[in-house]
Write a protein that holds these residues in place. Sequence first.
Motif, PDB file in Angstrom:
ATOM      1  N   ASP A  75       0.802  -1.218   0.000  1.00 35.69           N
ATOM      2  CA  ASP A  75       0.000   0.000   0.000  1.00 35.69           C
ATOM      3  C   ASP A  75       0.840   1.275   0.000  1.00 35.69           C
ATOM      4  OD1 ASP A  75      -2.234  -1.557  -0.040  1.00 35.69           O
ATOM      5  OD2 ASP A  75      -2.664  -1.401   2.103  1.00 35.69           O
ATOM      6  N   ALA A  81      -5.249  10.000  -3.931  1.00 35.61           N
ATOM      7  CA  ALA A  81      -6.445  10.652  -4.459  1.00 35.61           C
ATOM      8  C   ALA A  81      -6.110  12.056  -4.911  1.00 35.61           C
ATOM      9  CB  ALA A  81      -7.522  10.701  -3.371  1.00 35.61           C
ATOM     10  N   HIS A  93      -6.157   2.715 -10.046  1.00 36.38           N
ATOM     11  CA  HIS A  93      -6.681   1.979  -8.896  1.00 36.38           C
ATOM     12  C   HIS A  93      -6.806   0.493  -9.215  1.00 36.38           C
ATOM     13  CE1 HIS A  93      -9.005   1.065  -5.352  1.00 36.38           C
ATOM     14  NE2 HIS A  93     -10.065   0.731  -6.058  1.00 36.38           N
ATOM     15  N   GLN A  97      -4.844  -2.532  -7.474  1.00 29.92           N
ATOM     16  CA  GLN A  97      -5.540  -3.682  -6.897  1.00 29.92           C
ATOM     17  C   GLN A  97      -4.964  -4.989  -7.419  1.00 29.92           C
ATOM     18  OE1 GLN A  97      -9.665  -2.691  -7.941  1.00 29.92           O
ATOM     19  NE2 GLN A  97     -10.135  -2.580  -5.757  1.00 29.92           N
ATOM     20  N   ARG A 356     -17.788   5.962   1.723  1.00 29.92           N
ATOM     21  CA  ARG A 356     -16.774   6.365   0.746  1.00 29.92           C
ATOM     22  C   ARG A 356     -17.102   7.707   0.083  1.00 29.92           C
ATOM     23  NH1 ARG A 356     -14.844   0.959  -2.606  1.00 29.92           N
ATOM     24  NH2 ARG A 356     -13.789  -0.064  -0.871  1.00 29.92           N
ATOM     25  N   ASP A 359     -14.987  10.074   1.955  1.00 30.10           N
ATOM     26  CA  ASP A 359     -13.608   9.660   2.234  1.00 30.10           C
ATOM     27  C   ASP A 359     -12.673  10.263   1.187  1.00 30.10           C
ATOM     28  OD1 ASP A 359     -11.237   8.465   2.873  1.00 30.10           O
ATOM     29  OD2 ASP A 359     -11.891   6.405   2.489  1.00 30.10           O
ATOM     30  N   THR A 361      -9.564  10.231   1.046  1.00 29.07           N
ATOM     31  CA  THR A 361      -8.387   9.413   0.759  1.00 29.07           C
ATOM     32  C   THR A 361      -8.670   8.311  -0.255  1.00 29.07           C
ATOM     33  OG1 THR A 361      -8.823   7.833   2.563  1.00 29.07           O
ATOM     34  CG2 THR A 361      -7.572   9.824   3.110  1.00 29.07           C
ATOM     35  N   ASP A 362      -9.936   8.094  -0.576  1.00 31.83           N
ATOM     36  CA  ASP A 362     -10.310   7.085  -1.565  1.00 31.83           C
ATOM     37  C   ASP A 362      -9.791   7.520  -2.937  1.00 31.83           C
ATOM     38  OD1 ASP A 362     -11.730   5.547  -3.529  1.00 31.83           O
ATOM     39  OD2 ASP A 362     -13.276   5.107  -2.060  1.00 31.83           O
ATOM     40  N   HIS A 365     -12.455   9.132  -5.029  1.00 31.52           N
ATOM     41  CA  HIS A 365     -13.301  10.062  -4.282  1.00 31.52           C
ATOM     42  C   HIS A 365     -13.984  11.086  -5.186  1.00 31.52           C
ATOM     43  CE1 HIS A 365     -14.778  12.765  -1.223  1.00 31.52           C
ATOM     44  NE2 HIS A 365     -14.085  13.753  -1.761  1.00 31.52           N
ATOM     45  N   ARG A 368     -16.996   9.428  -6.651  1.00 33.77           N
ATOM     46  CA  ARG A 368     -17.989   9.027  -5.645  1.00 33.77           C
ATOM     47  C   ARG A 368     -18.696  10.244  -5.038  1.00 33.77           C
ATOM     48  NH1 ARG A 368     -17.037   3.610  -4.952  1.00 33.77           N
ATOM     49  NH2 ARG A 368     -14.873   2.878  -4.915  1.00 33.77           N
TER      50      ARG A 368
END
Length: 380
Positions: A75, A81, A93, A97, A356, A359, A361-362, A365, A368
């Motif tokens: 991580d 973001a 992203h 993943q 989310r 959030d 930090t997503d 973001h 969303r």
Amino acid sequence: MKGDPVVHWIENEEPKSAWWRAESGLAPPPKIVVADDRMTADAAFRLARAGTALLWRGDFQNARQLLQALARRVDRQAPTAGAHTSGEAFHLHRQAQGRRAHILNKLLLPLNADYSVPLRRAPDVRQACSEAYGPGGVGEAPSLISLRELQGLIGAHEWRKKGVPVAALNNRIYPHYGVFAPVRSEYVGLVNEAPLPAALAADSLAFDIGTGTGVLAAVLARRGVARIIATDQDPRASACARENLARLGLAEQVAVVQANLFPEGSAPLIVCNPPWLPAQPSSALEYAVYDPESRMLQGFLAGLAAHLTPGGEGWLVLSDIAEHLGLRTRAELLAMIDNAGLQLIEKHDVRPSHRRVTDATDPLHAARAVEVTSLWRLAI
């Protein structure tokens, strides 16, 4: 386990083999070395990053701690973001993943034939494994599994035990392993609140396409629709929906049919909540989230007119997050609707309220924060 792949490794200078279990679609590792409590996180990270899987023979709880240590190392390289456009952020992203899964899935555990884990301080995971893999026991063989997948099985088992509260039902829905849980309540609320088509008065029948847990079929039944046919092509989803509907006392009202999209016949109301993102799944379990090339969405829209009775409506429940991520435009969606010979009666919108959304930090973001979930009421 007939047909499952077999993995091979050397342990104590002797050749060993076992079945490979991976409901997530994870390929069997080509190289396996034995590891235990003496292995450092840095050494494990170097091996996993190079593609070598680690078969754990130490303490189970230490394996969990090692996985957490590996995750922290992965991580540190994750995208931040706000550094890219939403579309770029999505692809970065997904790449992150993939890299994360590539490394973390390299930590393996042994499973006995009855799904017990032959390690110190290991939990009893037999029921969780049985729910995903089917009954184990006499006649089965030992197998290997990624610790990360095992954690997913345990998490799914807990969801299945505790259930997901659904306000529209004043009850709980119990998802099975591999079946999308209705944790985002806004789309269920849309189906619960939209005005029912007048054509139901003459024939109180609805189709729920891609029913999953059966939650939308249950909502329609509770709203007074006399008969509902719920379809899903996934055997797990079909079994899950039947169980939930029986638990809610709706088994006589709702018939669950294993089918790809539409059942035979036509209905005054047809509801579909397809996966919202037109992207390629990286595992079998991601088909609940990703709809490659919008195939399910297009299939639903293209077949809707042929299955609607006169005066009937098709309800498409869809988030616009794909538009904010640059994966599909609103013009493309409207063209699909128009090409299917459909017209929009009305659209009901709601803003999501999951954590989310706020959030920062997503990595996604920006998309969303402006996402809207809609119920599109369509007619011929």
